[in-house]
Design an enzyme around this catalytic site. Structure first.
Site, mmCIF file in Angstrom:
data_model
loop_
_atom_site.group_PDB
_atom_site.id
_atom_site.type_symbol
_atom_site.label_atom_id
_atom_site.label_comp_id
_atom_site.label_asym_id
_atom_site.label_seq_id
_atom_site.Cartn_x
_atom_site.Cartn_y
_atom_site.Cartn_z
ATOM 1 N N SER A 113 0.825 -1.209 0.000
ATOM 2 C CA SER A 113 0.000 0.000 0.000
ATOM 3 C C SER A 113 0.862 1.263 0.000
ATOM 4 O O SER A 113 0.491 2.271 -0.620
ATOM 5 C CB SER A 113 -0.965 0.008 1.188
ATOM 6 O OG SER A 113 -0.290 0.169 2.415
ATOM 7 N N ASN A 114 2.011 1.244 0.653
ATOM 8 C CA ASN A 114 2.910 2.388 0.588
ATOM 9 C C ASN A 114 3.561 2.509 -0.790
ATOM 10 O O ASN A 114 3.828 3.616 -1.266
ATOM 11 C CB ASN A 114 3.972 2.296 1.684
ATOM 12 C CG ASN A 114 3.472 2.829 3.016
ATOM 13 O OD1 ASN A 114 3.038 3.967 3.117
ATOM 14 N ND2 ASN A 114 3.515 1.988 4.044
ATOM 15 N N HIS A 140 8.290 2.918 9.326
ATOM 16 C CA HIS A 140 8.006 2.058 10.475
ATOM 17 C C HIS A 140 6.761 2.582 11.186
ATOM 18 O O HIS A 140 6.642 3.795 11.407
ATOM 19 C CB HIS A 140 9.203 2.064 11.430
ATOM 20 C CG HIS A 140 9.010 1.173 12.611
ATOM 21 N ND1 HIS A 140 9.062 -0.201 12.518
ATOM 22 C CD2 HIS A 140 8.738 1.450 13.917
ATOM 23 C CE1 HIS A 140 8.847 -0.728 13.707
ATOM 24 N NE2 HIS A 140 8.634 0.249 14.574
ATOM 25 N N ARG A 195 12.362 -8.348 5.351
ATOM 26 C CA ARG A 195 13.668 -8.926 5.603
ATOM 27 C C ARG A 195 14.619 -7.843 6.081
ATOM 28 O O ARG A 195 14.496 -6.679 5.665
ATOM 29 C CB ARG A 195 14.245 -9.595 4.345
ATOM 30 C CG ARG A 195 13.413 -10.760 3.885
ATOM 31 C CD ARG A 195 14.032 -11.520 2.743
ATOM 32 N NE ARG A 195 13.135 -12.626 2.381
ATOM 33 C CZ ARG A 195 13.137 -13.806 2.960
ATOM 34 N NH1 ARG A 195 14.012 -14.062 3.925
ATOM 35 N NH2 ARG A 195 12.288 -14.747 2.598
#
Length: 218
Positions: free
Chosen positions: A15-16, A111, A93
């Site tokens: 979505s980002n 984040h 990851r």
């Protein structure tokens, strides 16, 4: 489009990734999203790339002899396409040193917490369980640590008394979609300078104009 070449790494729905595509196609960011690299062949981000005619490369770690070799190959693919900024959009990851060394201060991540609080997985859950009154999201450069790189932009999101982890995460996500494209725009315009742990930004940007952070009373 034009200017900065962007490479995106994603593992999930992206979505980002979509928010950045929209900002580029809408002219807010003068750049080109050149390539998506994913470690998941079923990632929905692949469908987003196809829809917007963005090259997609699937690179599965177990097909490489080591983590370092895997990230060396990713770095090679990005460099061969003239990528100037690497955007992590839900890439699940820890980035390996070969990629960090190849793109030092040119890899950014978002984040879902106000770093340095609640790094690592499930930042929204950590904040909700801890009982903080204000949470939010952070765009930062990627270094060798876990969410420890210099901070570019943050958005504060109040935690309501009746919030669940899911409702808080959904509200934080709306601000992720605002501050991530803003950070990419600032980088593309050459307005970001890293000075030790601090990021200096030249001129006003959306946060200064009240376009990112909501009033804390809401």
């Amino acid at each position: 489009m034009g200017g900065l070449n962007i490479g995106v790494l994603a593992s999930g729905r992206g979505s980002n990734f979509q928010a950045i595509i929209d900002a580029v196609e809408g002219g807010y960011i003068k750049a080109t999203v050149s390539v998506l690299i994913t470690d998941k062949p079923d990632a929905f981000a692949i469908q987003r790339a196809k829809k917007h005619h963005i090259e997609c490369i699937i690179m599965i770690p177990k097909q490489f002899s080591s983590k370092d070799v895997y990230f060396e190959k990713i770095a090679d693919e990005l460099k061969s396409r003239g990528v100037g900024l690497v955007v992590l959009a839900g890439f699940m990851r820890i980035v390996g040193k070969p990629l960090i060394d190849a793109f030092r201060n040119r890899i950014i991540n978002i984040h879902p917490a106000l770093l340095p609080a609640f790094p690592g997985l499930h930042g929204q859950q950590q904040a909700h369980e801890y009982g903080v009154k204000i949470s939010g999201c952070t765009v930062h450069f990627v270094d060798e640590g876990m969410d420890t790189g210099p901070i570019i932009i943050q958005a504060a999101v109040p935690v309501r008394d009746n919030d669940t982890e899911e409702s808080l995460a959904a509200r934080i996500l709306t601000f992720e979609h605002k501050i991530y494209p803003e950070a990419v725009r600032l980088f593309s315009e050459g307005r970001i300078r890293v000075a030790g742990r601090k990021v200096e930004i030249e001129g006003a940007f959306a946060a200064d104009e009240g376009l990112i952070n909501p009033p804390l009373s809401k």
